[in-house]
Design an enzyme around this catalytic site. Sequence first.
Site, PDB file in Angstrom:
ATOM      1  N   HIS A   1      -5.491  14.542  32.634  1.00 56.26           N
ATOM      2  CA  HIS A   1      -4.846  13.335  33.147  1.00 56.26           C
ATOM      3  C   HIS A   1      -3.349  13.457  32.863  1.00 56.26           C
ATOM      4  O   HIS A   1      -2.937  13.907  31.790  1.00 56.26           O
ATOM      5  CB  HIS A   1      -5.422  12.098  32.464  1.00 56.26           C
ATOM      6  CG  HIS A   1      -4.635  10.865  32.756  1.00 56.26           C
ATOM      7  ND1 HIS A   1      -4.325  10.483  34.044  1.00 56.26           N
ATOM      8  CD2 HIS A   1      -4.061   9.943  31.932  1.00 56.26           C
ATOM      9  CE1 HIS A   1      -3.594   9.381  34.001  1.00 56.26           C
ATOM     10  NE2 HIS A   1      -3.428   9.033  32.737  1.00 56.26           N
TER      11      HIS A   1
ATOM     12  N   ASN B   1       2.648   9.010  36.055  1.00 62.11           N
ATOM     13  CA  ASN B   1       1.246   8.708  35.783  1.00 62.11           C
ATOM     14  C   ASN B   1       0.677   7.927  36.973  1.00 62.11           C
ATOM     15  O   ASN B   1       1.035   6.772  37.176  1.00 62.11           O
ATOM     16  CB  ASN B   1       1.148   7.898  34.489  1.00 62.11           C
ATOM     17  CG  ASN B   1      -0.275   7.559  34.103  1.00 62.11           C
ATOM     18  OD1 ASN B   1      -1.207   7.781  34.881  1.00 62.11           O
ATOM     19  ND2 ASN B   1      -0.447   7.022  32.916  1.00 62.11           N
TER      20      ASN B   1
ATOM     21  N   CYS C   1      -7.348   5.076  33.938  1.00 60.41           N
ATOM     22  CA  CYS C   1      -6.887   6.462  34.109  1.00 60.41           C
ATOM     23  C   CYS C   1      -8.028   7.478  33.994  1.00 60.41           C
ATOM     24  O   CYS C   1      -7.857   8.632  34.386  1.00 60.41           O
ATOM     25  CB  CYS C   1      -5.791   6.791  33.107  1.00 60.41           C
ATOM     26  SG  CYS C   1      -4.363   5.713  33.260  1.00 60.41           S
TER      27      CYS C   1
END
Length: 320
Positions: free
Chosen positions: A247, A277, A114
């Site tokens: 993020h 996500n 990520c």
Amino acid sequence: MTMYSRIIGTGSYLPEKVLSNLDLESMVDTSDEWIQTRTGIKQRHIAAPGQTTSDLAMEASRNAIDAAGIRASDIDLVIVATTTPDMIFPSTACILQNKLGIAGSPAFDVQAVCSGFIYALATADMFVNSGKSRNALVVGSEICSRIIDWNDRSTCVLFGDGAGAVVLTQDQKPGILSSHLHADGSYNQVLSAPASIHSGEMQGTPFITMEGGTVFKFAVKVLEEAVSEALRANNLQSSDIDWLIPHQANIRIITSTAKKLGIPEEKVVATVAQHGNTSAASVPLALDQAVRDGRIQSDQYVVLEGVGGGFTWGSILLRW
Ligand code: ACO
């Protein structure tokens, strides 16, 4: 004269299919209410069976190249951040380069889960500000839906697919002011897709496994540290920041981090409700949205931050 790299175009792409929380209710024992309260997610996009990570990357790249007002042939560096490459090798960046109809310049993938886009942009910045590359294409592209166990309610509600891209070019005016990257591999088993190939056979599970609570606490701690580090390095206060682009894992991680930093909610770009996500794609997707809807304006201070498996984490501070 100090040279900088500067983002001159952004682009993104989301697959057509939308999977809502209500859709998930019919797949696993969950509820729209649980998902929204614990994560802030309402829906996520899911790639079509025939689509690949490089296909998503291609769409986002075309949009970024158009926005930059250059031709694909002007690109002389391609970096793709992904955890879900098209294949073991060659890199998704090489496949993307070919799809863009260009050849010759370096192309490689970055694997930092990520945090991948933060790592890739920091890497491209060094190529561009040193004069090694003139126009770098930096992409975060993921098909997370392929490494999710759709029977596991603790993970399948969290992730989505998508791609975001930027074009970086050399400029005397900043541009990227700083990047700070970190990793602590002692956490490598806390968040992973721990499969490996042995003699053509897969060993271990290819699905995302994680200790959600540990990830949550670690994320809030290191994201606050990474942004504070960027502010200190540039002699700025949190009140100087116009936009925080975090993020997009969980709205509670995003708001806790912003609160610790003293950055008000209205300066935080949040797309997690619509995208879920999307791992390495989440920051460039959010950036593109805030550029295209006119929130990000010339000369503003923008901080990008990410955290992911590894653990890896980092921040980039730039002047738009
Ligand atoms: N629907 C309904 N109930 C669920 C679901 C679901 N989808 N998933 C878990 N539950 C249940 C659990 O079984 C548990 O039940 P129990 O109390 O009977 O045992 C209960 O809900 C509470 O579970 P917790 O794990 O304590 O819930 P929490 O509030 O911690 O939220 C979450 C879980 C959302 C995963 C949170 O820990 C989180 O966001 N962690 C960060 C992880 C993350 O974002 N990972 C993404 C990758 S990492 C990255 O991008 C940085």
